[in-house]
Design an enzyme around this catalytic site. Sequence first.
Site, PDB file in Angstrom:
ATOM      1  N   HIS A 131      -1.336  -2.893   5.052  1.00  0.00           N
ATOM      2  CA  HIS A 131      -1.642  -1.512   4.663  1.00  0.00           C
ATOM      3  C   HIS A 131      -2.648  -0.879   5.601  1.00  0.00           C
ATOM      4  O   HIS A 131      -3.849  -1.191   5.548  1.00  0.00           O
ATOM      5  CB  HIS A 131      -2.164  -1.494   3.230  1.00  0.00           C
ATOM      6  N   GLU A 152      -4.967  -9.503   2.142  1.00  0.00           N
ATOM      7  CA  GLU A 152      -4.266  -9.469   3.426  1.00  0.00           C
ATOM      8  C   GLU A 152      -4.488 -10.717   4.277  1.00  0.00           C
ATOM      9  O   GLU A 152      -3.600 -11.130   5.025  1.00  0.00           O
ATOM     10  CB  GLU A 152      -4.664  -8.220   4.202  1.00  0.00           C
ATOM     11  N   GLY A 210     -11.089 -22.185  14.336  1.00  0.00           N
ATOM     12  CA  GLY A 210     -12.333 -22.528  13.659  1.00  0.00           C
ATOM     13  C   GLY A 210     -12.696 -21.558  12.555  1.00  0.00           C
ATOM     14  O   GLY A 210     -13.685 -21.760  11.846  1.00  0.00           O
ATOM     15  N   GLU A 226       3.241   2.138   2.935  1.00  0.00           N
ATOM     16  CA  GLU A 226       4.340   1.210   3.224  1.00  0.00           C
ATOM     17  C   GLU A 226       5.504   1.337   2.243  1.00  0.00           C
ATOM     18  O   GLU A 226       6.572   0.781   2.478  1.00  0.00           O
ATOM     19  CB  GLU A 226       3.855  -0.249   3.184  1.00  0.00           C
ATOM     20  N   HIS A 231     -17.637 -27.129  22.055  1.00  0.00           N
ATOM     21  CA  HIS A 231     -18.278 -26.441  20.942  1.00  0.00           C
ATOM     22  C   HIS A 231     -19.771 -26.265  21.176  1.00  0.00           C
ATOM     23  O   HIS A 231     -20.409 -25.437  20.532  1.00  0.00           O
ATOM     24  CB  HIS A 231     -18.044 -27.229  19.642  1.00  0.00           C
ATOM     25  N   GLY A 281       0.847  -1.183   0.000  1.00  0.00           N
ATOM     26  CA  GLY A 281       0.000   0.000   0.000  1.00  0.00           C
ATOM     27  C   GLY A 281       0.881   1.231   0.000  1.00  0.00           C
ATOM     28  O   GLY A 281       2.088   1.155   0.253  1.00  0.00           O
ATOM     29  N   SER A 282       0.302   2.388  -0.260  1.00  0.00           N
ATOM     30  CA  SER A 282       1.098   3.604  -0.410  1.00  0.00           C
ATOM     31  C   SER A 282       1.869   3.956   0.856  1.00  0.00           C
ATOM     32  O   SER A 282       3.019   4.412   0.796  1.00  0.00           O
ATOM     33  CB  SER A 282       0.187   4.769  -0.804  1.00  0.00           C
TER      34      SER A 282
END
Length: 540
Positions: free
Chosen positions: A88, A65, A414, A46, A295, A43-44
Amino acid sequence: MNMPLRITANESLADRLTSITVRDAVYDLMRRFGMTSVFANPGSTELPMFRGFPSDFRYVLGLQEAVVVGMADGYAQATRNASFVNLHSAAGVGNAMGNIFTAHKNRTPMVITAGQQARSILPFDPFLASPHATELPKPYVKWSVQPARAQDVPLAIARAYYVSMMPPCGPVLVSVPVDDWDQPAESVAERVVGTRLGADPVVLDQIGAALDASHRPAFVVGAAVDRDGAWDAVVALAEMHNARVWAAPLAGRCSFPEDHRLFAGFLPAAREKIVGLLQGHDVVFAIGAPAFTYHVEGAGPHVPPGAVLCQVIDDPDTAAWTPAGMAAVCSVGLAIKDLLARSAPPARPTPPPRVARPKVEPSGPLSAAYVLQTLAEVRDAADIVVEEAPSARSAMQEHLPITRSEGFFTMDSGGLGYGMPAAVGVALAKPGTRVIALIGDGSSMYSIQALWSAAQLRLPITFVILNNRRYAALQEFAPVFGFGAADVVQGTELPDIDFVGLARSLGCEAVRVATSAALHDTLREALGNSRPTVLEIEIA
C-alpha cells in the site's frame, strides 16, 4: 535461479491487439510467469487491482507489510521463481523496507507493486499519495518505476520480472496509480530470456590450473551455490580435489552437506579468525560467496600468507570489492560444471575430519545446544529449517546438521523479522513438507503476525521459539565494544512475554517446555502435527 524466462502465449496477434484492460493484461502476464500467488496487505489504492480476482490465483494475506515481504521471500527462494507482492503506497512500502532490504541481500527475485493515488490528483499532493514512489525503496531494489502511461503498466511488470530474475536476482518495484487498472491496454508478447552467464574461459582456466597445482585446497561455499542449483556439482568438485570445505560467514543457505567427510565447519565473520582457520591451505576457492563477509574490524591479510584466493560469484559488485586473487563473474553452476570437465588433478591425501563435539547432557535450565541436539534426533532429514535465532546459531551449527539442498534458509542481511514469515512462504512453496522455524524470542516479536497467516493457511510448520528472555546476541557481542562483565547492556532484557498466549490468540496450537524430561516427546508430537504449532522452549 537457473530457469529460462518464458511466456507461453496461446493468443493470436489479432487477439493481442484487441483492447483489454491493464488489469487483464497484468493477470495474463502473471499467469504465464507462474506468479499466481499474490502476497499482500490491502489498501485503498490497490482495491481496483483485485476486482474480479481470478479463480486460479491465490491471495496470501499478511497482517503487516514486513510479514508480506518475508512470506514472499521464502516462497520465491523455495520455488526458484519471482514472487509477486502488493503493498500500500508509501506507508506500506515503508513498513516493508526491513524485509525488502533482506530480500536484496538474499538475492531473492520479487516483483513488488505499490499503490499510488489517481494520476489526475497527483499534482495536488493528495492523501495516501507516494510523491517519491520510485525513490523510496532505493537502493535496495534493482529497478523501480512508475509508468508514464497506464497502458505501459503491463510492459513495466514484464520488465520488472525479467530484471528481478537476472543474476544477481533481487526485488524490483512498480508503482501503479489507482485509476490505471481499468484503462485499455494490450497483451504483452511472449519472450524467452536466458539468464545464466558462463565464465570467461581464460579466468576459469586460471582458477582450474591453481586448483590442479594445489597441495592443500580449501573451498568456502556460500548461498549462491544452493540458489543456482549447484549443490551436487560442488560436492563432486570437492571430492575430485579432496578439498576441505568451509561454510562462508553468515551464509543465508546451506550449500554443502554438513555430515560430509570433507566438511570442516563454519567460518566466523572476523578477518584474523578466518585467516587462522584457513592456515596451511595454499588455494582458497570461494564458491558463490563473498571473500569474505566481516562483522567486526580486522587487520592483516585476508587469506593466509602464500595462499591464492580464487572466486566464482554471480554478483559483479561482490567480485569488485574482493581484496585479492582472481574472480569469475558467472553462473556458479555453469562454472563448476566446466571445472568438473577438466582432467582429474594429482591424488591428494584426505584432509582430517571435523572434530565432533561431545554429546550434550540435559541440564536445568535447558541449554540451546541440548534443545537443538534433541531436535536433530527427532526430526526427519527432509524437514526444512528456517532460522532466525542469532544467539543460538553456533549451537545449531554444531548440533543440528543440514544435509540436503534447500534444507536451510536464513537472512543474509542480519535484519530481524524475516524468519517467521519466510517459514510460511517456504511451507506454501513445498506442500506437504515439514518446515521447522527456529526463532529467538526477540526475533519473533518483529513479525509475530506471521503465526496468523500460518494458522489460516493450515500449514505444517513447527515454530520453535527459544526463549532466553533477552537479546542474547547483543549481550554476547557487547565485550567486542568494550563492555565489561559487570556492565549493563541497555535495552536487551525481554521479560514477561507469553508466547503460548500470543500463539493461541493468533490461531496456533502452542505449548511451553521448560524441562529435559518433556522436551523429546513434545518435539516429536509437534513435528507430527499437520497444523502450525508453537513450542516456547525456556532456555538458559
